[in-house]
Design a protein around this motif. Structure first.
Motif, PDB file in Angstrom:
ATOM      1  N   CYS A  19      19.620  -0.279 -23.135  1.00 56.66           N
ATOM      2  CA  CYS A  19      18.922   0.836 -23.157  1.00 56.66           C
ATOM      3  C   CYS A  19      19.027   1.511 -21.804  1.00 56.66           C
ATOM      4  O   CYS A  19      19.047   2.778 -21.598  1.00 56.66           O
ATOM      5  CB  CYS A  19      17.463   0.916 -23.744  1.00 56.66           C
ATOM      6  N   CYS A  71       7.046   5.185 -26.137  1.00 55.75           N
ATOM      7  CA  CYS A  71       7.558   4.188 -26.882  1.00 55.75           C
ATOM      8  C   CYS A  71       7.072   4.116 -28.044  1.00 55.75           C
ATOM      9  O   CYS A  71       5.770   4.258 -28.498  1.00 55.75           O
ATOM     10  CB  CYS A  71       7.223   2.766 -26.018  1.00 55.75           C
ATOM     11  N   LEU A  76      11.650   5.816 -26.832  1.00 56.17           N
ATOM     12  CA  LEU A  76      12.395   4.440 -26.937  1.00 56.17           C
ATOM     13  C   LEU A  76      11.801   4.163 -28.209  1.00 56.17           C
ATOM     14  O   LEU A  76      10.480   3.803 -28.333  1.00 56.17           O
ATOM     15  CB  LEU A  76      11.922   3.453 -25.807  1.00 56.17           C
ATOM     16  N   LEU A 136       9.593   7.776 -20.575  1.00 56.04           N
ATOM     17  CA  LEU A 136       9.948   7.674 -22.147  1.00 56.04           C
ATOM     18  C   LEU A 136       8.569   7.436 -22.962  1.00 56.04           C
ATOM     19  O   LEU A 136       7.656   6.606 -22.423  1.00 56.04           O
ATOM     20  CB  LEU A 136      11.005   6.776 -22.611  1.00 56.04           C
ATOM     21  N   ALA A 192       9.771   1.807 -20.839  1.00 57.98           N
ATOM     22  CA  ALA A 192       9.701   3.067 -21.095  1.00 57.98           C
ATOM     23  C   ALA A 192       8.822   3.938 -20.476  1.00 57.98           C
ATOM     24  O   ALA A 192       9.091   5.225 -19.962  1.00 57.98           O
ATOM     25  CB  ALA A 192       9.106   3.191 -22.802  1.00 57.98           C
TER      26      ALA A 192
END
Length: 177
Positions: free
Chosen positions: A91, A140, A111, A138, A133
């Motif tokens: 990722c 999650c 994510l 990000l 994340a």
């Protein structure tokens, strides 16, 4: 959507598009990019956004094509398989690739750990994924497309983030006028 092959990107996009009515048991490997379009209401606003979800192939073979199709992404959905450590590790590579398309700009994203129905085979811990994340800015989520669990949440979050970006740009534009 970005991530390694066989993590469930296509299944996630198709299930979301069909509002949970279509889980396809057999998939062929995505070659290039499939496009899924869906209008999503943004809670608390009375507005909707139309998401153009580019379901991209996870194979490096298609990398050059992705560069052309990924020009200026607005939001990002990284998907990994909770039973496959390498898909989680990769990722970072997918995130770097997406962010390289829009240097100097924030790229909101999520994510998504998929295949939580395979609990006995899980190798990526939710806390580990959340920590990574968070460090990347990000949100999650975990899903089981097969069990139709939580598959909408990442897209609703992305729609909200996209709407927020749109409103910010609109305010900047209106200030100039």
């Amino acid at each position: 959507l970005a991530g390694d092959p066989t993590v469930g990107k296509t299944a996630l996009a198709q299930l979301f598009r069909s509002d949970g009515t279509h889980f396809q048991k057999n998939y062929t490997l995505t070659t290039g990019v499939d496009l899924v379009v869906k209008t999503v209401p943004v809670p608390g606003t009375g507005d909707s956004v139309e998401l153009f979800i580019f379901d991209s192939a996870g194979k490096e073979l298609f990398s050059e094509m992705l560069d052309k199709l990924w020009e200026s992404p607005s939001v990002l959905c990284l998907v990994y398989d909770v039973t496959n450590e390498q898909s989680f590790t990769n990722c970072s590579k997918w995130l770097e690739k997406a962010r390289s398309q829009i240097p100097g700009t924030t790229l909101p994203g999520v994510l998504v750990g998929n295949k939580t129905d395979l609990a006995g085979r899980r190798v990526v811990d939710m806390a580990q994924a959340q920590a990574w994340a968070l460090g990347q800015g990000l949100e999650c989520f975990e899903t089981s497309v097969k069990e139709m669990e939580n598959y909408e949440a990442p897209f609703h979050y992305l729609a909200k983030q996209f709407h927020h970006l749109y409103r910010e740009k609109l305010e900047v534009f209106q200030a100039l006028v």
